[in-house]
Write a protein that holds these residues in place. Structure first.
Motif, short mmCIF file in Angstrom:
data_model
loop_
_atom_site.label_atom_id
_atom_site.label_comp_id
_atom_site.label_asym_id
_atom_site.label_seq_id
_atom_site.Cartn_x
_atom_site.Cartn_y
_atom_site.Cartn_z
N THR A 20 17.76 32.82 80.09
CA THR A 20 17.83 33.80 79.17
C THR A 20 17.37 33.34 77.90
N ASN A 21 17.78 32.03 77.62
CA ASN A 21 17.60 31.38 76.26
C ASN A 21 16.17 31.22 75.77
N TYR A 22 15.45 31.23 76.72
CA TYR A 22 13.73 31.14 76.29
C TYR A 22 13.47 32.51 75.59
N PHE A 23 13.85 33.36 76.46
CA PHE A 23 13.33 34.88 75.44
C PHE A 23 14.04 35.11 74.17
N VAL A 24 15.54 34.78 74.13
CA VAL A 24 16.07 35.03 72.80
C VAL A 24 15.72 34.29 71.82
N THR A 25 15.22 32.76 72.21
CA THR A 25 14.90 31.92 71.09
C THR A 25 13.49 32.66 70.66
N HIS A 26 12.69 32.78 71.62
CA HIS A 26 11.27 33.09 71.31
C HIS A 26 11.04 34.51 70.47
N GLU A 27 11.99 35.35 70.87
CA GLU A 27 12.01 36.72 70.18
C GLU A 27 12.78 36.85 68.88
N PHE A 28 13.71 35.99 68.59
CA PHE A 28 15.04 36.22 67.60
C PHE A 28 15.29 35.25 66.40
N LEU A 29 14.78 34.00 66.83
CA LEU A 29 15.14 32.81 65.93
C LEU A 29 14.03 32.33 65.27
N PRO A 30 14.22 31.76 64.33
CA PRO A 30 12.99 31.10 63.28
C PRO A 30 12.19 30.16 64.13
N PRO A 31 11.11 30.35 63.95
CA PRO A 31 10.23 29.50 65.03
C PRO A 31 9.76 28.22 64.37
N ASP A 32 10.02 27.92 62.87
CA ASP A 32 9.65 26.80 62.26
C ASP A 32 11.02 25.86 61.85
N ARG A 33 12.23 26.08 62.35
CA ARG A 33 12.98 25.26 62.07
C ARG A 33 13.81 24.74 63.29
N PRO A 34 13.12 23.54 63.95
CA PRO A 34 13.82 22.97 65.32
C PRO A 34 15.03 22.38 65.04
N LEU A 35 15.32 21.59 63.86
CA LEU A 35 16.65 20.88 63.59
C LEU A 35 17.72 22.08 63.15
N TYR A 36 17.51 22.87 62.39
CA TYR A 36 18.48 24.00 62.20
C TYR A 36 18.99 24.61 63.18
N GLY A 37 17.78 24.94 64.09
CA GLY A 37 18.00 25.69 65.20
C GLY A 37 18.95 25.01 66.26
N ALA A 38 18.64 23.70 66.55
CA ALA A 38 19.47 22.91 67.31
C ALA A 38 20.84 22.58 66.79
N ALA A 39 20.71 22.54 65.51
CA ALA A 39 22.28 22.52 64.86
C ALA A 39 23.33 23.55 65.06
N LEU A 40 22.48 24.80 64.69
CA LEU A 40 23.24 25.95 64.70
C LEU A 40 23.48 26.39 66.23
#
Length: 313
Positions: A20-40
């Motif tokens: 389910t994380n694929y869908f949530v990440t693709h639809e709602f999370l910032p697409p250009d911040r991989p490091l912040y995304g992983a940290a958060l």
């Protein structure tokens, strides 16, 4: 066998949540911040588990937590993000479907678990099922994306088996609580990601209300709960079984996409789905494997001491 079925069901929470994380990440999370995304994703999950465990690392677990945090969190989360950006989910998921075979091969020398024929057959069957389920031949393939996906698969497979070895006390010191060990590696991985995110990506992204809720789901369900379930399974079950349960990840992603987009699965995809489930079923622990650990120690020590160094199957 009933106890093993419960552990398999608990372990399955992880790949389903990750699917389910694929869908949530693709639809709602910032697409250009991989490091912040992983940290958060990692740090809040680690801190929540740390508050529940109420234990801090001790002895060798200070450096072990750093190693596991680097492999299973910092490097893995970023590589998965990069692969998701460069590859279609179908291709990335198919590469990750090789993970069960990799985990079996790494587990043999590190924790003495020789791959069973049923595990190997399940891995091949499951991989074939993932290919039928996801690959259509029309996907654009980026060599950089494939490299990132392969690296993520190798890094995580090594990290998972090291976590199994260290958490169960194999190879020296006594094991530790799985909740605490999971909290330590998630916290360590998140802390390593934060300074890298500040240096590379600058200020933190401004998040909308849906993005905040999405990060809450990703951190608490798809990371904290999923990782505890996964590492509990690694402690209680053979690595081959756990790796095959991980094949439910792309299945969950496909089914969620089908439900959300109201798309019907093709006959080929249904066939792939059945093959994946068959592969998972082939990897279930056998009655012989369940009974062996109870009967072997006494017979070895009384009859044939020279077999003590033989790895368990």
């Amino acid at each position: 066998m009933e106890a093993n079925a419960r552990w398999v069901a608990l372990t399955a929470i992880a790949p389903v949540a990750w699917g389910t994380n694929y869908f949530v990440t693709h639809e709602f999370l910032p697409p250009d911040r991989p490091l912040y995304g992983a940290a958060l994703r990692a740090l809040p999950a680690g801190l929540v588990l740390l508050a529940l465990a109420r234990k801090r690392p001790h002895g060798a677990w200070w450096w072990r937590s750093a190693v596991l945090g680097l492999l299973n969190v910092s490097v893995f989360f970023v590589l998965v993000y990069v692969a998701a950006q460069l590859l279609p989910t179908s291709v990335a998921s198919t590469v990750m479907a090789v993970s069960p075979l990799t985990m079996m091969l790494i587990a043999w020398p590190l924790v003495g678990e020789r791959p069973r024929g049923a595990h190997l057959a399940g891995a091949v069957t499951g991989l074939a099922g993932v290919c039928l389920l996801l690959l259509t031949g029309a996907e654009a393939v980026s060599l950089s994306g494939v490299g990132a996906s392969v690296a993520a698969m190798l890094v995580s497979s090594l990290g998972y088996i090291l976590a199994k070895r260290w958490s169960t006390g194999t190879g020296g010191q006594a094991g530790t609580d799985v909740l605490a060990a999971t909290a330590w590696q998630l916290t360590a991985g998140g802390l390593m990601l934060l300074p890298a995110a500040v240096v590379v990506e600058g200020s933190p992204p401004v998040l909308s209300a849906p993005a905040i809720l999405a990060f809450g789901y990703v951190a608490l369900i798809a990371t904290a709960l999923a990782c505890v379930a996964w590492f509990t399974g690694l402690r209680r079950l053979p690595a081959g079984t756990v790796g095959l349960v991980g094949l439910l990840n792309p299945v969950a992603g496909v089914l969620l996409g089908t439900l959300v987009a109201a798309e019907a699965l093709t006959v080929r995809q249904w066939g792939g789905l059945l093959l994946v489930l068959a592969g998972v079923a082939l990897g279930r622990p056998s009655r012989t494997a369940d009974r062996a650990p109870k009967s072997r120690p006494a017979s070895r020590s009384l009859r044939r001491p020279e077999r003590l160094s033989r790895p368990d199957c």
